[in-house]
Design a protein around this motif. Structure first.
Motif, PDB file in Angstrom:
ATOM      1  N   ARG A 157      18.403   1.822  31.751  1.00 59.03           N
ATOM      2  CA  ARG A 157      19.685   2.499  31.542  1.00 59.03           C
ATOM      3  C   ARG A 157      19.721   3.836  32.275  1.00 59.03           C
ATOM      4  O   ARG A 157      20.759   4.216  32.852  1.00 59.03           O
ATOM      5  N   GLU A 160      20.502   3.301  35.937  1.00 61.50           N
ATOM      6  CA  GLU A 160      21.935   3.075  36.159  1.00 61.50           C
ATOM      7  C   GLU A 160      22.697   4.397  36.149  1.00 61.50           C
ATOM      8  O   GLU A 160      23.553   4.648  37.008  1.00 61.50           O
ATOM      9  N   SER A 164      24.722   6.242  39.384  1.00 59.46           N
ATOM     10  CA  SER A 164      26.160   6.511  39.309  1.00 59.46           C
ATOM     11  C   SER A 164      26.502   7.947  39.704  1.00 59.46           C
ATOM     12  O   SER A 164      27.665   8.240  40.014  1.00 59.46           O
TER      13      SER A 164
END
Length: 497
Positions: A157, A160, A164
């Motif tokens: 997580r 990610e 971003s």
């Protein structure tokens, strides 16, 4: 049936991760502190969203500790650590002295290879990632085999979230196939600039031998001294709170209680009020057998369990409300089974005549097993506190606070950290509460403020070579003449013989 060699697979994974991290470093070197700060903020938010879920999963996967306390630690690093990092400058100009014309510039050290423990896998991994990125360094984590699922879920997580907001691929990596061979490949890989090992003692020696700068958060469970001027009620409450937090799994927690004899009766009475259970000799022997302490190594399956559960497994009854099991001791020796690190709510209890004897007892306890990790003193006497702080071979001294929470910076103003250095044991390069500043080096810049001719003139030298002063020449001539006389006398003596 196909056969997969997990060691080879882990080694290959490690190599790919480290090469990818090396490439990410080139991009991260161009990032100003403001961009790194923005990424750290996004990573902390992503981790906080999963803090409770991961706390529950961590307790379930490892079997260690209390998920509610793990949630507290996870939230602590996502909030308190993040706030502490906001005003910190790690890369770029750290300090500039316009009068002296000097500058300090922070430079990331490079790829960090990190080993995280089973006892606090999530909070340690979040913390490692945040301080690495804050200081402009990529990081590759080797999760503990016992916590690889929950650690992997967290880091996936965070990857990610990093992507971003512009973090390059490879800046956050972790081993999915965890084997000793793969972990060693991370540590020894040429791309690894620094190794940080939080509570994984089986890799301590090999990491230290890697030749890389090495930070070790190691063996804890140190002594606490309750001195005669202490607030006894608060001291006992702090100790019980600390030792029961996450069922005693935190290395900084108190393990040995050393009490000033003058207040020993008051301390024991207060401990009983706080549901401490003082074992008799038979119960103590049963607990020792359960913990496998006579073998010299505590049973990992018993770590991080509540006191009543431990007693029941050992074969004796205690009230369900029992907070800690206490063994009253007199002497310290390597053969004493309670001298080993016990990551569970068990305390060894000593009484000393005065603070000077207590000081010696704490010294013996620190060098015996806890390796100078943390020492606590409860006292209102500033001179006694200073003597303890000045003379103890320990990484941190905590005053009038629970060791577990004080050491990590929750109840003190120490840097909020999940890795507490243990240099006093000879392992690692720092005794700090490890921060992003441990992941940089400082480049010194100095402007010329004096001409070379001025300096050389002061030392009677010139650009054309060294010319001795006249007094020096006279001394040299006299020495030559004396040596000539000695040689002539020796020659004459030899001729006569």
């Amino acid at each position: 049936m196909s056969f997969i060699d997990k060691d080879l697979l882990s080694i290959q994974e490690a190599r790919i991760l480290m090469e990818s991290a090396r490439e990410a470093r080139e991009s991260m070197l161009t990032f100003p502190q403001e961009k790194l700060d923005s990424i750290v903020g996004a990573l902390a938010v992503a981790a906080k969203e999963m803090a409770e879920e991961l706390a529950i999963l961590s307790a379930e996967e490892t079997g260690y500790g209390r998920w509610q306390d793990k949630f507290v630690k996870n939230t602590f690093v996502c909030e308190t650590l993040k706030e502490q990092l906001e005003d910190l400058t790690c890369v770029g100009i750290l300090k500039e002295d316009f009068e002296k014309k000097t500058m300090d510039i922070g430079v990331p050290v490079g790829v960090i290879a990190a080993l995280t423990p089973a006892v606090s896998p999530v909070s340690t991994a979040i913390y490692n990632v945040l301080i690495a990125v804050k200081s402009g360094n990529p990081i590759v984590i080797a999760p503990h085999e016992r916590a690889k699922k929950v650690t992997g879920k967290l880091l996936s997580r965070m990857q990610e979230a990093g992507r971003s907001c512009g973090l390059p691929e490879g800046a956050i990596g972790y081993l999915k196939t965890v084997t000793e061979a793969g972990v060693l490949e991370l540590i020894y890989h040429p791309a690894a600039a620094m190794v940080i090992n939080t509570g994984v003692p089986e890799f301590c020696k090999k990491a230290a031998q890697s030749g890389k700068p090495y930070i070790y958060g190691g063996t804890g469970n140190g002594p606490v001294f309750i001195e005669r001027t202490a607030d006894v009620r608060q001291a006992v409450a702090d100790i019980i709170t600390s030792r029961t937090f996450d069922y005693g799994i935190v290395s900084a927690a108190e393990q040995y209680v050393v009490v000033d004899g003058v207040i020993a009766a008051e301390v024991k009475a207060e401990m009983l009020k706080n549901s401490a259970y003082f074992m008799d000799s038979q119960e103590e022997k049963m607990l020792i057998d359960l913990l496998c302490l006579e073998s010299g190594k505590a049973d990992a399956e018993i770590m991080g369990r509540p006191a009543a559960w431990l007693a029941k497994r050992a074969g004796f009854d205690v009230p369900d409300s029992t907070t800690v099991l206490v063994s009253e001791q007199k002497y310290i020796s390597e053969r004493n089974p309670f001298a080993k690190e016990l990551l569970c709510p068990v305390l060894a209890y000593y009484i000393e005549h005065d603070w000077m004897h207590a000081c010696e007892k704490c010294m013996s306890l620190l060098v015996n097993e806890s390796h100078g990790h943390t020492l606590v003193i409860h006292s209102r006497d500033e001179e006694v506190i200073r003597q303890f702080a000045l003379k103890k071979p320990v990484g941190r001294v905590l005053v009038n606070t629970p060791a577990t929470l004080g050491s990590m910076g929750a109840t003190t103003n120490l840097f909020p950290a999940m890795t507490l250095g243990s240099i006093t044991s000879g392992a690692g390069m720092t005794a700090d509460n490890v921060s992003p500043m441990n992941f940089i080096y400082t480049r010194k810049v100095g402007y010329g403020v004096r001409k070379a001719e001025e300096f050389l003139k002061l030392t009677d030298r010139s650009f054309n070579g060294y010319e001795p002063a006249s007094s020096e020449k006279n001394g040299v001539d006299e020495t030559k003449a004396l040596l000539k006389q000695i040689l002539e006398a020796l020659s004459k003596e030899l001729d006569e013989k």
